[in-house]
Write an enzyme that holds these catalytic residues in place. Structure first.
Site, PDB file in Angstrom:
ATOM      1  N   ASP A   1      -4.773  -8.119  -3.522  1.00 25.00           N
ATOM      2  CA  ASP A   1      -5.066  -7.979  -2.101  1.00 25.00           C
ATOM      3  C   ASP A   1      -6.354  -8.696  -1.694  1.00 25.00           C
ATOM      4  O   ASP A   1      -6.352  -9.883  -1.453  1.00 25.00           O
ATOM      5  CB  ASP A   1      -5.097  -6.473  -1.765  1.00 25.00           C
ATOM      6  CG  ASP A   1      -5.101  -6.209  -0.272  1.00 25.00           C
ATOM      7  OD1 ASP A   1      -5.118  -7.162   0.514  1.00 25.00           O
ATOM      8  OD2 ASP A   1      -5.084  -5.022   0.119  1.00 25.00           O
TER       9      ASP A   1
ATOM     10  N   HIS B   1       0.843  -1.211   0.000  1.00 22.90           N
ATOM     11  CA  HIS B   1       0.000   0.000   0.000  1.00 22.90           C
ATOM     12  C   HIS B   1       0.876   1.259   0.000  1.00 22.90           C
ATOM     13  O   HIS B   1       0.939   1.949  -0.987  1.00 22.90           O
ATOM     14  CB  HIS B   1      -1.007   0.033   1.163  1.00 22.90           C
ATOM     15  CG  HIS B   1      -1.932  -1.137   1.173  1.00 22.90           C
ATOM     16  ND1 HIS B   1      -2.724  -1.450   0.090  1.00 22.90           N
ATOM     17  CD2 HIS B   1      -2.174  -2.103   2.111  1.00 22.90           C
ATOM     18  CE1 HIS B   1      -3.428  -2.542   0.365  1.00 22.90           C
ATOM     19  NE2 HIS B   1      -3.112  -2.958   1.578  1.00 22.90           N
TER      20      HIS B   1
HETATM   21 ZN   LIG Z   1      -3.267  -6.899   2.632  1.00 17.73          ZN
END
Ligand SMILES: [Zn+2]
Length: 428
Positions: free
Chosen positions: A308, A259
């Protein structure tokens, strides 16, 4: 020695025609040209890309797709829904769900996956073993990112919280993690890597111990996904998550920051030489924000992609979103070149999870063939096809020299039915 003849292929970032890829036991030994397939060559039509890495996966999150869009909320409320699925996982159920998800990834063109695994349930490796078996049966290349998760989170003043009941299956002590980690299977197309969940869930001392104990294994961590995480970490340790990871010795070529959405200038500079896994379709689904991908790349970080939580499984969509989010922010086009975007999905993604990718001698023989005459791709320039294609345009996927997906079909058969069955078993 066996060989694939590729109608068109991206080699060293350039499209070439009539390419012959020779491999020995799943590793490319030569890349040549031949106007026609030679006797015995396996033929891949369309545009053949190097293997594509999904560097950040939580297989069980697939069970939440299409079930979380009502009622508003944010990252933190979505997380409560995710915990309710996790409590229903056991090795058999997780095996079935992961096997189906990995088949879905292959059909979409992902030939390798970094599975960020923290649903341990107990100190054994039974859940990790279930994931390794699932990957082998589905045929995907796997890096099992065995993850330390100690705390349930942090108070706003930074103090660690004990695990909530539904988080208890995630938690190991650092000593237990270290004792069992070497038993996580690593053979053939499966490799072991290390991860710490985040600085919400571990302390800097844990990070330093894991850095020291895991040699040159890939090392991944969630970093600065939410402003609230930054505030907690700053309250606990007096610095940003990136700075704390740096102080613990984690940053560098083996490290992937997942991220890295909410960074300051010093964080961006510190990530030079590390990888950053941007997960654009998840970050927008969860309302995380837009990470500074271009600035990170300019600073010397390697940008890679992950799906993800699998709200969407389509590597081409991740690349368009990586570029598209930057366009929305910058009011300009072509923030990343098509070549840079493909590298993020392929060579750089493979490096982030510990493999050598690309269509070149020494790389693993992983290939993804894309139909260039579909309703979506017809007319596109070959050197931009990956910005026009969707997962549905993937016809063939080769992993370790073995054709797993052929003609858009996976050997497990009806992958939708497998997913429905497996999700039904964990429906909270
Ligand atoms: Zn994750």
């Amino acid at each position: 020695m066996t060989a694939f003849w590729l109608e068109h292929a991206v080699v060293d970032g350039r499209v070439r025609d009539a390419v012959v890829v020779t491999h020995d036991d799943g590793v490319i030994t030569a890349v040549d040209e031949s106007p026609q397939p030679r006797p015995g060559d396996a033929v891949l039509r369309g545009l053949v890309l190097p293997g594509i890495a999904n560097t950040h996966s939580h297989a069980f999150h697939r069970a939440l797709r299409g079930r979380t869009h009502d009622g508003g909320g944010d990252f933190w409320t979505w997380r409560e829904q995710m915990y309710r699925v996790a409590v229903h996982l056991d090795p058999d159920r997780y095996h079935a769900l992961a096997r189906a998800l990995f088949a879905e990834l292959l059909l979409a063109g992902y030939s390798a996956v970094g599975e960020f695994h923290y649903v341990h349930r107990d100190p054994t490796t039974a859940m990790a073993d279930a994931l390794v078996d699932a990957a082998r049966e589905a045929g995907i290349r796997l890096t099992l990112l065995d993850t330390l998760y100690r705390h349930g989170g942090r108070e706003t003043d930074g103090r660690p919280l004990g695990p909530a009941p539904e988080q208890r299956g995630f938690v190991l002590t650092t000593d237990t993690w270290l004792a069992r980690h070497a038993r996580v299977a690593a053979t053939g197309t499966a490799r072991r890597g290390a991860a710490v969940h985040s600085l919400r869930a571990v302390d800097p001392d844990d990070v330093a111990r894991i850095v020291a104990a895991t040699g040159d294994e890939p090392l991944h961590a969630h970093v600065s996904e939410q402003p609230g995480e930054n505030a907690q970490v700053r309250a606990a340790f007096g610095a940003s998550p990136v700075a704390v990871f740096g102080e613990a010795g984690a940053l560098g070529p083996r490290f992937t920051a997942v991220h890295a959405t909410h960074l300051d200038d010093a964080d961006i500079a510190a990530l030079a030489g590390s990888s950053v896994a941007i997960c654009p379709t998840t970050e927008r689904d969860l309302g995380d924000g837009i990470g500074p991908a271009r600035r990170l790349a300019d600073a010397g970080a390697r940008i890679v992609i992950g799906s993800d939580q699998h709200a969407i499984v389509d590597p081409f969509d991740e690349l368009r979103a990586l570029e598209g989010h930057e366009r929305l922010r910058s009011l300009s086009r072509g923030v990343f070149s098509p070549t840079e975007l493909l590298a993020a999905a392929t060579v750089d993604g493979y490096a982030s999870i510990g493999w050598t990718g690309g269509i070149r001698p020494g790389a693993v023989c992983d290939l993804v063939a894309v139909d260039v005459r579909s309703p979506r791709t017809a007319g596109a320039r070959l050197d931009q096809t990956w910005l026009a294609a969707s997962a549905a345009d993937v016809t063939d996927v080769v992993v370790g020299g073995r054709r797993v997906v052929e003609g858009g079909a996976h050997p497990l058969g009806d992958v939708g039915a497998l997913l429905a069955q497996a999700i039904g078993e964990v429906d909270g």
